[in-house]
Design a protein around this motif. Structure first.
Motif, PDB file in Angstrom:
ATOM      1  N   THR A   1       0.869  -1.169   0.000  1.00  0.00           N
ATOM      2  CA  THR A   1       0.000   0.000   0.000  1.00  0.00           C
ATOM      3  C   THR A   1       0.908   1.222   0.000  1.00  0.00           C
ATOM      4  OG1 THR A   1      -1.634  -1.223   1.284  1.00  0.00           O
ATOM      5  CG2 THR A   1      -1.873   1.170   1.224  1.00  0.00           C
ATOM      6  N   TYR A   2       0.798   2.033  -1.015  1.00  0.00           N
ATOM      7  CA  TYR A   2       1.619   3.251  -1.070  1.00  0.00           C
ATOM      8  C   TYR A   2       1.130   4.248  -0.023  1.00  0.00           C
ATOM      9  CZ  TYR A   2       4.128   1.755  -5.252  1.00  0.00           C
ATOM     10  OH  TYR A   2       4.944   1.073  -6.132  1.00  0.00           O
ATOM     11  N   ARG A   3       1.995   5.207   0.250  1.00  0.00           N
ATOM     12  CA  ARG A   3       1.704   6.145   1.338  1.00  0.00           C
ATOM     13  C   ARG A   3       0.415   6.943   1.112  1.00  0.00           C
ATOM     14  NH1 ARG A   3       7.171   9.115   2.805  1.00  0.00           N
ATOM     15  NH2 ARG A   3       7.973   7.257   1.789  1.00  0.00           N
ATOM     16  N   ASN A   4       0.055   7.094  -0.166  1.00  0.00           N
ATOM     17  CA  ASN A   4      -1.201   7.814  -0.448  1.00  0.00           C
ATOM     18  C   ASN A   4      -2.425   6.917  -0.250  1.00  0.00           C
ATOM     19  OD1 ASN A   4      -1.127   6.073  -2.617  1.00  0.00           O
ATOM     20  ND2 ASN A   4      -1.106   7.659  -4.183  1.00  0.00           N
ATOM     21  N   GLY A   5      -2.205   5.685   0.234  1.00  0.00           N
ATOM     22  CA  GLY A   5      -3.320   4.786   0.506  1.00  0.00           C
ATOM     23  C   GLY A   5      -3.649   3.848  -0.635  1.00  0.00           C
ATOM     24  N   HIS A   6      -2.947   4.027  -1.782  1.00  0.00           N
ATOM     25  CA  HIS A   6      -3.262   3.166  -2.921  1.00  0.00           C
ATOM     26  C   HIS A   6      -2.735   1.749  -2.700  1.00  0.00           C
ATOM     27  CE1 HIS A   6      -4.368   2.263  -7.039  1.00  0.00           C
ATOM     28  NE2 HIS A   6      -3.250   1.567  -7.099  1.00  0.00           N
ATOM     29  N   GLU A   7      -3.620   0.764  -2.799  1.00  0.00           N
ATOM     30  CA  GLU A   7      -3.254  -0.644  -2.622  1.00  0.00           C
ATOM     31  C   GLU A   7      -2.806  -1.215  -3.956  1.00  0.00           C
ATOM     32  OE1 GLU A   7      -6.708  -2.440  -0.607  1.00  0.00           O
ATOM     33  OE2 GLU A   7      -5.368  -4.140  -0.231  1.00  0.00           O
ATOM     34  N   ALA A   8      -1.508  -1.213  -4.199  1.00  0.00           N
ATOM     35  CA  ALA A   8      -1.001  -1.640  -5.506  1.00  0.00           C
ATOM     36  C   ALA A   8      -0.888  -3.157  -5.600  1.00  0.00           C
ATOM     37  CB  ALA A   8       0.351  -0.996  -5.784  1.00  0.00           C
ATOM     38  N   LEU A   9      -0.567  -3.835  -4.487  1.00  0.00           N
ATOM     39  CA  LEU A   9      -0.516  -5.301  -4.457  1.00  0.00           C
ATOM     40  C   LEU A   9      -1.385  -5.796  -3.310  1.00  0.00           C
ATOM     41  CD1 LEU A   9       3.322  -5.992  -5.008  1.00  0.00           C
ATOM     42  CD2 LEU A   9       1.513  -5.903  -6.733  1.00  0.00           C
TER      43      LEU A   9
ATOM     44  N   GLY B   1       0.434  -8.076 -17.635  1.00  0.00           N
ATOM     45  CA  GLY B   1      -0.694  -7.336 -17.096  1.00  0.00           C
ATOM     46  C   GLY B   1      -0.766  -5.947 -17.688  1.00  0.00           C
ATOM     47  N   PRO B   2      -1.952  -5.332 -17.651  1.00  0.00           N
ATOM     48  CA  PRO B   2      -2.108  -3.992 -18.219  1.00  0.00           C
ATOM     49  C   PRO B   2      -1.374  -2.937 -17.391  1.00  0.00           C
ATOM     50  CG  PRO B   2      -4.114  -4.642 -17.092  1.00  0.00           C
ATOM     51  CD  PRO B   2      -3.198  -5.834 -17.068  1.00  0.00           C
ATOM     52  N   ASN B   3      -1.250  -1.740 -17.920  1.00  0.00           N
ATOM     53  CA  ASN B   3      -0.631  -0.653 -17.173  1.00  0.00           C
ATOM     54  C   ASN B   3      -1.378  -0.433 -15.872  1.00  0.00           C
ATOM     55  OD1 ASN B   3       1.506   0.087 -18.901  1.00  0.00           O
ATOM     56  ND2 ASN B   3       0.053   1.091 -20.265  1.00  0.00           N
ATOM     57  N   GLY B   4      -0.609  -0.270 -14.803  1.00  0.00           N
ATOM     58  CA  GLY B   4      -1.213  -0.014 -13.505  1.00  0.00           C
ATOM     59  C   GLY B   4      -1.560  -1.270 -12.728  1.00  0.00           C
ATOM     60  N   ALA B   5      -1.257  -2.454 -13.300  1.00  0.00           N
ATOM     61  CA  ALA B   5      -1.643  -3.717 -12.657  1.00  0.00           C
ATOM     62  C   ALA B   5      -0.845  -4.019 -11.391  1.00  0.00           C
ATOM     63  CB  ALA B   5      -1.485  -4.868 -13.651  1.00  0.00           C
ATOM     64  N   GLY B   6       0.412  -3.537 -11.348  1.00  0.00           N
ATOM     65  CA  GLY B   6       1.271  -3.820 -10.193  1.00  0.00           C
ATOM     66  C   GLY B   6       2.583  -4.497 -10.547  1.00  0.00           C
ATOM     67  N   LYS B   7       2.907  -4.558 -11.838  1.00  0.00           N
ATOM     68  CA  LYS B   7       4.132  -5.223 -12.275  1.00  0.00           C
ATOM     69  C   LYS B   7       5.375  -4.503 -11.756  1.00  0.00           C
ATOM     70  CE  LYS B   7       3.105  -4.787 -16.691  1.00  0.00           C
ATOM     71  NZ  LYS B   7       1.835  -4.037 -16.575  1.00  0.00           N
ATOM     72  N   SER B   8       5.442  -3.206 -11.980  1.00  0.00           N
ATOM     73  CA  SER B   8       6.632  -2.449 -11.554  1.00  0.00           C
ATOM     74  C   SER B   8       6.766  -2.411 -10.038  1.00  0.00           C
ATOM     75  CB  SER B   8       6.592  -1.019 -12.093  1.00  0.00           C
ATOM     76  OG  SER B   8       6.657  -1.042 -13.489  1.00  0.00           O
ATOM     77  N   THR B   9       5.633  -2.393  -9.355  1.00  0.00           N
ATOM     78  CA  THR B   9       5.685  -2.437  -7.887  1.00  0.00           C
ATOM     79  C   THR B   9       6.323  -3.755  -7.436  1.00  0.00           C
ATOM     80  OG1 THR B   9       3.717  -1.035  -7.730  1.00  0.00           O
ATOM     81  CG2 THR B   9       4.285  -2.352  -5.785  1.00  0.00           C
ATOM     82  N   THR B  10       5.922  -4.853  -8.060  1.00  0.00           N
ATOM     83  CA  THR B  10       6.493  -6.165  -7.722  1.00  0.00           C
ATOM     84  C   THR B  10       7.996  -6.177  -7.971  1.00  0.00           C
ATOM     85  OG1 THR B  10       4.399  -7.161  -8.395  1.00  0.00           O
ATOM     86  CG2 THR B  10       6.266  -8.657  -8.136  1.00  0.00           C
TER      87      THR B  10
HETATM   88  P1  ADP Z   1       2.442  -1.558 -13.726  1.00  0.00           P
HETATM   89  O1  ADP Z   1       3.933  -1.675 -13.630  1.00  0.00           O
HETATM   90  O2  ADP Z   1       1.776  -2.881 -13.882  1.00  0.00           O
HETATM   91  O3  ADP Z   1       2.016  -0.577 -14.772  1.00  0.00           O
HETATM   92  P2  ADP Z   1       2.645  -0.251 -11.135  1.00  0.00           P
HETATM   93  O4  ADP Z   1       3.219  -1.264 -10.215  1.00  0.00           O
HETATM   94  O5  ADP Z   1       3.547   0.800 -11.672  1.00  0.00           O
HETATM   95  O6  ADP Z   1       1.896  -1.003 -12.329  1.00  0.00           O
HETATM   96  O7  ADP Z   1       1.451   0.480 -10.421  1.00  0.00           O
HETATM   97  C1  ADP Z   1       0.419  -0.204  -9.721  1.00  0.00           C
HETATM   98  C2  ADP Z   1      -0.542   0.822  -9.157  1.00  0.00           C
HETATM   99  O8  ADP Z   1       0.089   1.536  -8.097  1.00  0.00           O
HETATM  100  C3  ADP Z   1      -0.989   1.871 -10.158  1.00  0.00           C
HETATM  101  O9  ADP Z   1      -2.343   2.174  -9.871  1.00  0.00           O
HETATM  102  C4  ADP Z   1      -0.082   3.058  -9.871  1.00  0.00           C
HETATM  103  O10 ADP Z   1      -0.716   4.268 -10.207  1.00  0.00           O
HETATM  104  C5  ADP Z   1       0.126   2.936  -8.375  1.00  0.00           C
HETATM  105  N1  ADP Z   1       1.433   3.463  -7.940  1.00  0.00           N
HETATM  106  C6  ADP Z   1       2.650   3.122  -8.447  1.00  0.00           C
HETATM  107  N2  ADP Z   1       3.625   3.751  -7.775  1.00  0.00           N
HETATM  108  C7  ADP Z   1       3.010   4.495  -6.812  1.00  0.00           C
HETATM  109  C8  ADP Z   1       3.476   5.380  -5.793  1.00  0.00           C
HETATM  110  N3  ADP Z   1       4.768   5.588  -5.610  1.00  0.00           N
HETATM  111  N4  ADP Z   1       2.556   5.962  -5.009  1.00  0.00           N
HETATM  112  C9  ADP Z   1       1.257   5.708  -5.184  1.00  0.00           C
HETATM  113  N5  ADP Z   1       0.740   4.893  -6.108  1.00  0.00           N
HETATM  114  C10 ADP Z   1       1.617   4.294  -6.926  1.00  0.00           C
END
Ligand code: ADP
Ligand code: ADP
Length: 226
Positions: free
Chosen positions: A12-20, A37-46
């Motif tokens: 969960t990012y600090r802004n409250g967004h649950e990415a995984l 996965g599509p853009n925003g799915a959580g790949k880069s977060t992983t």
């Molecule tokens: P992908 O790589 O699959 O496109 P990301 O892992 O980049 O997906 O992002 C997953 C979700 O988390 C998206 O909704 C993105 O907007 C959000 N997100 C990514 N980085 C941050 C961050 N540093 N703070 C808040 N939200 C984030």
């Protein structure tokens, strides 16, 4: 030992967004694996968590049996990472970029040079070894990122969208290159949003959407379902 084992990974990012939202993932040693996965799915977060650029909220990650929290150094040594964006110093020479990377892993200078030369040759950049990276073409920069990621001889290579934004010829040569690296024994995981890329390269695949794994299977049975 599996190359990668992820259990109940949450971010969960600090802004409250649950990415995984609780990810489980297993990748066998020697596999060629796609995280699709599509853009925003959580790949880069992983990927960010694996490379320690992003701090996880909870869950466990093992890389070749090494716990990413408790055995961080050992885990890191098993892992080579190719980021999505080209991020080297534009004015640094190709050979030095790779040698310096070896330095981060504590490889002594002479050995670092030997390995850097080996990687650069393997990636077809020998003639460019004394060029500064800004003089390289887009495809060469991609290959340089791979050379840099391989210099410490990781067992697992992870690439984040390796062919995003490159033209079809470079994409095909990248595919051939990655297949060769995998054939020589390195486990490969790549993220992609092109099914075609996963289909061409990978034996196993996981599909991620809205922070959840929605499919985890071998390529053939996935394609049979589509
Ligand atoms: P992908 O790589 O699959 O496109 P990301 O892992 O980049 O997906 O992002 C997953 C979700 O988390 C998206 O909704 C993105 O907007 C959000 N997100 C990514 N980085 C941050 C961050 N540093 N703070 C808040 N939200 C984030
Ligand atoms: P962490 O929880 O890992 O400390 P943060 O929530 O502090 O991460 O965010 C890291 C950086 O990513 C911040 O600079 C933030 O502005 C930026 N960021 C915020 N939202 C997003 C987003 N949707 N996609 C990518 N980056 C984002």
């Amino acid at each position: 030992t599996p190359a990668l084992s992820i259990r109940n990974l949450r971010k969960t990012y600090r802004n409250g967004h649950e990415a995984l939202k609780g990810i489980d993932l297993d990748v066998a040693a020697g596999d060629f694996f796609a995280l699709l996965g599509p853009n925003g799915a959580g790949k880069s977060t992983t990927i960010g968590i694996l490379s320690s650029l992003v701090t996880k909220s909870s869950g466990t990650v093992h890389i070749f049996g090494h716990d990413l929290d408790r055995e961080r150094e050992a885990a890191k040594c098993c892992l080579g990472l190719v980021p999505q964006e080209v991020n080297f110093n534009q004015f640094e020479k190709v050979i030095d970029i790779v040698i310096n990377q070896a330095g981060y892993y504590g490889i002594p200078r002479r050995e670092a040079r030997r390995r850097a030369e080996e990687c650069i040759t393997q990636l077809g950049l020998w003639d460019k070894r004394h060029s500064v990276s800004r003089q390289l073409s887009g495809g060469m920069k991609r290959r340089l990122m791979i050379a840099r990621a391989l210099v410490h001889r990781p067992q697992l290579l992870i690439l984040d969208e390796p062919t995003a934004g490159v033209d079809i010829e470079i994409r095909r040569s990248m595919w051939a290159l990655l297949r060769r690296i995998n054939r020589e024994g390195t486990t490969i995981i790549l993220t992609t949003h092109y099914l075609e890329e996963a289909e061409n390269l990978c034996r196993h695949i996981a599909i991620i959407n809205h922070g959840r794994i929605v499919e985890h299977s071998d390529m053939a049975s996935l394609l049979a379902k589509l």
